[in-house]
Enzyme design. Structure first.
Site, PDB file in Angstrom:
ATOM      1  CB  SER A 171      -0.959  -0.043   1.202  1.00  0.00           C
ATOM      2  OG  SER A 171      -1.911   0.993   1.128  1.00  0.00           O
ATOM      3  CG  ASP A 270      -6.394  -2.116  -4.373  1.00  0.00           C
ATOM      4  OD1 ASP A 270      -6.968  -1.092  -3.979  1.00  0.00           O
ATOM      5  OD2 ASP A 270      -5.159  -2.288  -4.292  1.00  0.00           O
TER       6      ASP A 270
END
Length: 329
Positions: A171, A270
């Site tokens: 991330s 995502d």
């Protein structure tokens, strides 16, 4: 006598992430509990301990050492991974999910990992977080220069194989890893160390123009956009800063990524999936001289392998990352 109001007034916030009060205090609204290190994880045998890299401003790290073979004449040497956790403004190298993830990865890959506890935004500006992470990398590398005589960290001095030197992140940690790789393209790592393998899982990249399946309307109101502008409102070029948008006009060439092998991993659900896919393609087309691999996971969301580390799909991805880290020419 009137009552005294003890409640504090909120200045601004991002729901579920962070809240800033007018008196300057910051409240973090998500993350998992702190867990202490342990000398022997009951499931994997991995040992962990916390160390301080710099006192002021504070940079710390959690080190992970896999269970070693019976003692030989010389200490067993292991590849070294410098890892950056997710969450520019939340989470920690000392949190439950990050600890469990690294314990599993270290046992599977049989590597020595340094999970960096950098300072957090908004108290610490995002560019300074990159500097923290670069300094941590240099501190690890310093063990090659003098055998750890200055750094005095025996796990690294005794067991680190700096000819197999890795970085990775998830991330925002993958964003940090990208920026560290770009910096390593023009700034020397101590001892002339070269980064062999690097992985970016579910990298946090964004930009002003939607791509792929990203929302075409209110694109500036989704979390990746809001989070960057909230945490770094003074960024030159805003959400199109090359730090967060490596495809922006004027961004440095991705051919400058300083590693021999790069793995990019994305998850089907995502929101930033298409950015990761575009990054993979852009690296391939940039003239990057190393190898680049892509791992796509169907049916999963952002950072699933950390947030739900016990799922079978998480273990499959961790095994894939471990196999990549152990890949050699």
């Amino acid at each position: 006598m009137g009552s005294i109001c003890t409640s504090k007034e909120v200045e601004r916030e991002i729901p579920t992430f962070v809240r800033i009060y007018k008196d300057g205090t910051v409240e973090r609204l998500s993350g998992t509990p702190y867990v202490p290190p342990c000398l022997e994880d009951p499931k994997t045998g991995v040992a962990s301990k916390d160390i301080t890299i710099r006192e002021d401003p504070l940079i710390r790290a959690r080190l992970f050492l896999p269970k070693l073979e019976p003692v030989h004449e010389q200490p067993e040497k292991l590849p070294v991974l410098v890892y950056y956790h997710g969450g520019f403004c939340i989470d920690s190298a000392f949190s439950l999910v990050e600890h469990q993830y690294l314990t599993t990865l270290v046992a599977e890959a049989k590597i020595l990992a340094v999970s960096v506890e950098h300072r957090l935004a908004p108290e610490c500006p995002i560019p300074t977080i990159y500097d923290d992470c670069w300094e941590a990398l240099q501190w690890v590398a310093s063990h090659l220069v003098d055998g750890g005589a200055t750094a005095k960290e025996p796990w690294l001095a005794d067991h680190g194989d700096f000819h197999r030197f890795f970085i990775g992140g998830d991330s925002s940690g993958a964003n940090i890893a990208h920026n560290v790789l770009m910096r390593a393209g023009h700034d020397t790592i101590l001892g002339g160390i070269k980064i062999s393998n690097a992985y970016l899982t579910h990298p946090y990249f964004w930009g002003s123009e939607p791509i792929g399946s990203e929302p075409k309307t209110d694109h500036d109101k989704v979390i990746p956009h809001v989070l960057w502008t909230f945490l770094y409102p003074t960024a030159k070029d805003g959400i199109d800063s090359p730090m967060v948008n490596p495809f922006a006009t004027g961004a440095p060439s991705l051919a400058g990524l300083a590693c021999e092998r790069l793995l990019v991993s994305v998850a089907e659900k995502d929101l930033m999936r298409d950015r990761g896919l575009k990054y993979f393609e852009a690296v391939k087309e940039s003239g990057f001289k190393g190898e680049v691999e892509l791992v796509e996971v169907e049916g999963e969301d952002h950072a699933f392998h950390i947030l739900t580390y016990e799922k079978e799909s998480a273990l499959v991805l961790i095994k894939r990352l471990a196999a990549f880290l152990n890949k050699r020419c």
